[in-house]
Design a protein around this motif. Structure first.
Motif, PDB file in Angstrom:
ATOM      1  N   ASN A   1      -4.709  -6.501   6.605  1.00 46.56           N
ATOM      2  CA  ASN A   1      -3.463  -6.236   7.337  1.00 46.56           C
ATOM      3  C   ASN A   1      -2.721  -7.543   7.573  1.00 46.56           C
ATOM      4  OD1 ASN A   1      -4.838  -3.476   8.802  1.00 46.56           O
ATOM      5  ND2 ASN A   1      -2.753  -3.451   8.056  1.00 46.56           N
TER       6      ASN A   1
ATOM      7  N   PRO B   1      -0.703   1.970   5.681  1.00 43.49           N
ATOM      8  CA  PRO B   1      -0.680   2.382   4.278  1.00 43.49           C
ATOM      9  C   PRO B   1       0.186   3.635   4.081  1.00 43.49           C
ATOM     10  CG  PRO B   1      -2.920   1.951   5.012  1.00 43.49           C
ATOM     11  CD  PRO B   1      -2.060   1.922   6.232  1.00 43.49           C
ATOM     12  N   GLY B   2       0.989   3.628   3.028  1.00 43.10           N
ATOM     13  CA  GLY B   2       1.842   4.795   2.753  1.00 43.10           C
ATOM     14  C   GLY B   2       3.232   4.419   2.272  1.00 43.10           C
TER      15      GLY B   2
ATOM     16  N   ALA C   1       0.830  -1.215   0.000  1.00 44.41           N
ATOM     17  CA  ALA C   1       0.000   0.000   0.000  1.00 44.41           C
ATOM     18  C   ALA C   1       0.859   1.258   0.000  1.00 44.41           C
ATOM     19  CB  ALA C   1      -0.950  -0.018   1.186  1.00 44.41           C
TER      20      ALA C   1
ATOM     21  N   GLU D   1      -1.346  -5.406   3.134  1.00 44.53           N
ATOM     22  CA  GLU D   1      -0.275  -4.508   3.608  1.00 44.53           C
ATOM     23  C   GLU D   1       0.077  -4.909   5.033  1.00 44.53           C
ATOM     24  OE1 GLU D   1       1.784  -1.765   2.559  1.00 44.53           O
ATOM     25  OE2 GLU D   1       2.466  -2.121   4.605  1.00 44.53           O
TER      26      GLU D   1
ATOM     27  N   LEU E   1      -9.025  -3.667   2.936  1.00 48.50           N
ATOM     28  CA  LEU E   1      -7.621  -3.695   3.381  1.00 48.50           C
ATOM     29  C   LEU E   1      -7.402  -4.953   4.208  1.00 48.50           C
ATOM     30  CD1 LEU E   1      -4.864  -2.157   3.592  1.00 48.50           C
ATOM     31  CD2 LEU E   1      -5.700  -1.249   5.759  1.00 48.50           C
TER      32      LEU E   1
ATOM     33  N   ALA F   1       0.119  10.272   1.981  1.00 50.45           N
ATOM     34  CA  ALA F   1      -0.270   8.873   2.226  1.00 50.45           C
ATOM     35  C   ALA F   1      -1.711   8.800   2.740  1.00 50.45           C
ATOM     36  CB  ALA F   1       0.683   8.245   3.235  1.00 50.45           C
ATOM     37  N   THR F   2      -2.037   9.667   3.698  1.00 51.58           N
ATOM     38  CA  THR F   2      -3.389   9.643   4.288  1.00 51.58           C
ATOM     39  C   THR F   2      -4.443   9.959   3.228  1.00 51.58           C
ATOM     40  OG1 THR F   2      -2.424  10.398   6.354  1.00 51.58           O
ATOM     41  CG2 THR F   2      -4.801  10.616   6.176  1.00 51.58           C
TER      42      THR F   2
ATOM     43  N   ILE G   1      -9.116   5.764  -1.669  1.00 56.38           N
ATOM     44  CA  ILE G   1      -9.499   4.389  -2.072  1.00 56.38           C
ATOM     45  C   ILE G   1     -10.431   3.732  -1.049  1.00 56.38           C
ATOM     46  CG2 ILE G   1      -7.603   3.884  -3.643  1.00 56.38           C
ATOM     47  CD1 ILE G   1      -6.115   2.497  -1.368  1.00 56.38           C
ATOM     48  N   SER G   2     -10.281   4.113   0.231  1.00 55.10           N
ATOM     49  CA  SER G   2     -11.125   3.431   1.228  1.00 55.10           C
ATOM     50  C   SER G   2     -12.565   3.932   1.174  1.00 55.10           C
ATOM     51  CB  SER G   2     -10.529   3.527   2.634  1.00 55.10           C
ATOM     52  OG  SER G   2     -10.136   4.821   2.906  1.00 55.10           O
TER      53      SER G   2
ATOM     54  N   PHE H   1      -4.916   7.098   0.793  1.00 58.25           N
ATOM     55  CA  PHE H   1      -5.645   5.977   1.390  1.00 58.25           C
ATOM     56  C   PHE H   1      -7.125   6.312   1.556  1.00 58.25           C
ATOM     57  CE2 PHE H   1      -7.081   3.249   4.897  1.00 58.25           C
ATOM     58  CZ  PHE H   1      -6.953   2.046   4.229  1.00 58.25           C
TER      59      PHE H   1
ATOM     60  N   MET I   1      -1.483   2.054  -4.094  1.00 58.25           N
ATOM     61  CA  MET I   1      -2.729   2.803  -3.846  1.00 58.25           C
ATOM     62  C   MET I   1      -3.259   3.420  -5.146  1.00 58.25           C
ATOM     63  SD  MET I   1      -2.611   4.328  -0.017  1.00 58.25           S
ATOM     64  CE  MET I   1      -1.076   5.208   0.095  1.00 58.25           C
TER      65      MET I   1
END
Ligand code: NAP
Length: 304
Positions: A78, A35-36, A9, A31, A76, A61-62, A68-69, A65, A14
């Motif tokens: 983890n 994410p980032g 991610a 990921e 996602l 990065a934020t 897409i979220s 993310f 992303m």
């Protein structure tokens, strides 16, 4: 079953997700951390288009993310990818907690710069020690810098920095360069680049910022100090590609070989970002690769 699994991610993964989601695909993203990717390790990015005053890595990065979220078809996961296998019409990714099955896969696992692990390297990281000449060279206008390494990255970094800094020491542990002859010939013709050969760095010193690099002669073991304001490390990257190295074409340094569609030798298996073989590893190029990979994964599925 998912349409697409994206492993990693960072900005490439992303962006691939964004393009695939906008094309209507059901996407799972594996990921192991936050994410980032490397954006999270970069305080401020000054060369990403559209941000005249730069942008904080964390903010970029934020925002990527969040974008897409917002899609219901995004999930996602983890976890850590361990292995990819292909069945008749799908791919199975082994993760620590089980498996993820999808019709296509994009690998965007990136890499990280190899470190020297010498005294002062960690301490002065961001205070004169850099792993990215294109990102940080600008801060060394009319200063004295050292570049460590003998590959194409070190040669290109030394060339790039020679137009910004006053003097550039190119420090390499051998007498011959690993990088291409054309770059070596060019470097030798630049008057403010000084070759420091058969020397290895043993310590980086300074006060609040870097002021000195100590090098050792590999033959005589004699110690010399060079007074520099910056040290650029270009001694290769370690790719996060071990989990696919048996099944995919990787080059000597572990990069995945892809075509212009970001597709590997296995149809339906794509890769993008720093993990692929390419010349320029930047957020802007990762984003470009990711857009292609996401769109091409969609086109691959449309043709099935
Ligand atoms: P690289 O080719 O692996 O070169 C790393 C260099 O760092 C080598 O010269 C190596 O020395 C030196 N080194 C490694 N560990 C060291 C240590 N502990 N102490 C001192 N020196 C050390 O890495 P790269 O330059 O990043 O290139 C990676 C790949 O991208 C290559 O395939 C390269 O051709 C490609 N690339 C291509 C271009 C282009 O075509 N324009 C531009 C950049 C990168 P030794 O030589 O003695 O092993």
């Amino acid at each position: 079953m998912l349409d697409l699994t994206i492993i990693g991610a960072g900005p490439a993964g992303m962006t691939a997700a964004l393009y695939a989601l906008r094309s209507g695909l059901k996407v799972g993203m594996i990921e192991q951390g936050a994410p980032g990717g490397q954006l999270l390790k970069t305080e401020k990015i000054d060369n990403y288009p559209g941000f005249a005053d730069g942008v904080l890595g964390m903010d970029l990065a934020t925002n990527m993310f969040m974008q897409i979220s917002n899609f219901d078809s995004f999930k996602l996961i983890n976890d850590t990818a361990k292995k990819i296998t292909r069945s008749s019409n799908s791919f199975i990714v082994d993760i620590s907690s089980g498996t993820v099955e999808s019709r296509t896969v994009i690998i965007a696992t990136g890499g990280y710069p190899r470190t020297l692990d010498i005294p002062g390297e960690k301490e002065y990281s961001g205070k004169g020690v850099s792993y990215c000449a294109i990102c940080d060279g600008f801060f060394f206008k009319d200063k004295i810098v050292a570049v460590i390494g003998g590959g194409n990255t070190a040669l290109e970094d030394a060339m790039y920095l020679s137009s910004i800094a006053k003097e550039v020491y190119l420090i390499h542990r051998r007498n011959n360069f690993r990088g291409s002859k054309i770059l070596v010939d060019k470097i030798k013709s630049i008057s403010n680049v000084h070759l420091v050969l058969e020397k290895v760095p043993v310590e980086i010193k300074g006060d609040t910022k870097v002021s000195e690099i100590v090098v050792k002669d590999v033959k005589t073991e004699s110690i010399t100090s060079l007074f520099v304001n910056g040290v650029f490390l270009a001694i290769g990257q370690i790719m996060n590609s071990d989990f696919v190295k048996d099944s995919l074409a990787t080059d000597d340094s572990g990069h995945i070989v892809v075509d212009e569609k970001m597709e590997s030798i296995t149809p339906g298996l794509f890769a993008c970002g720093d993990v692929i073989t390419k010349d320029l590893r930047q957020v802007s190029t990762a984003v470009g690769d990711g857009a292609i990979a996401g769109q091409m994964a969609y086109e691959y599925l449309s043709k099935l």
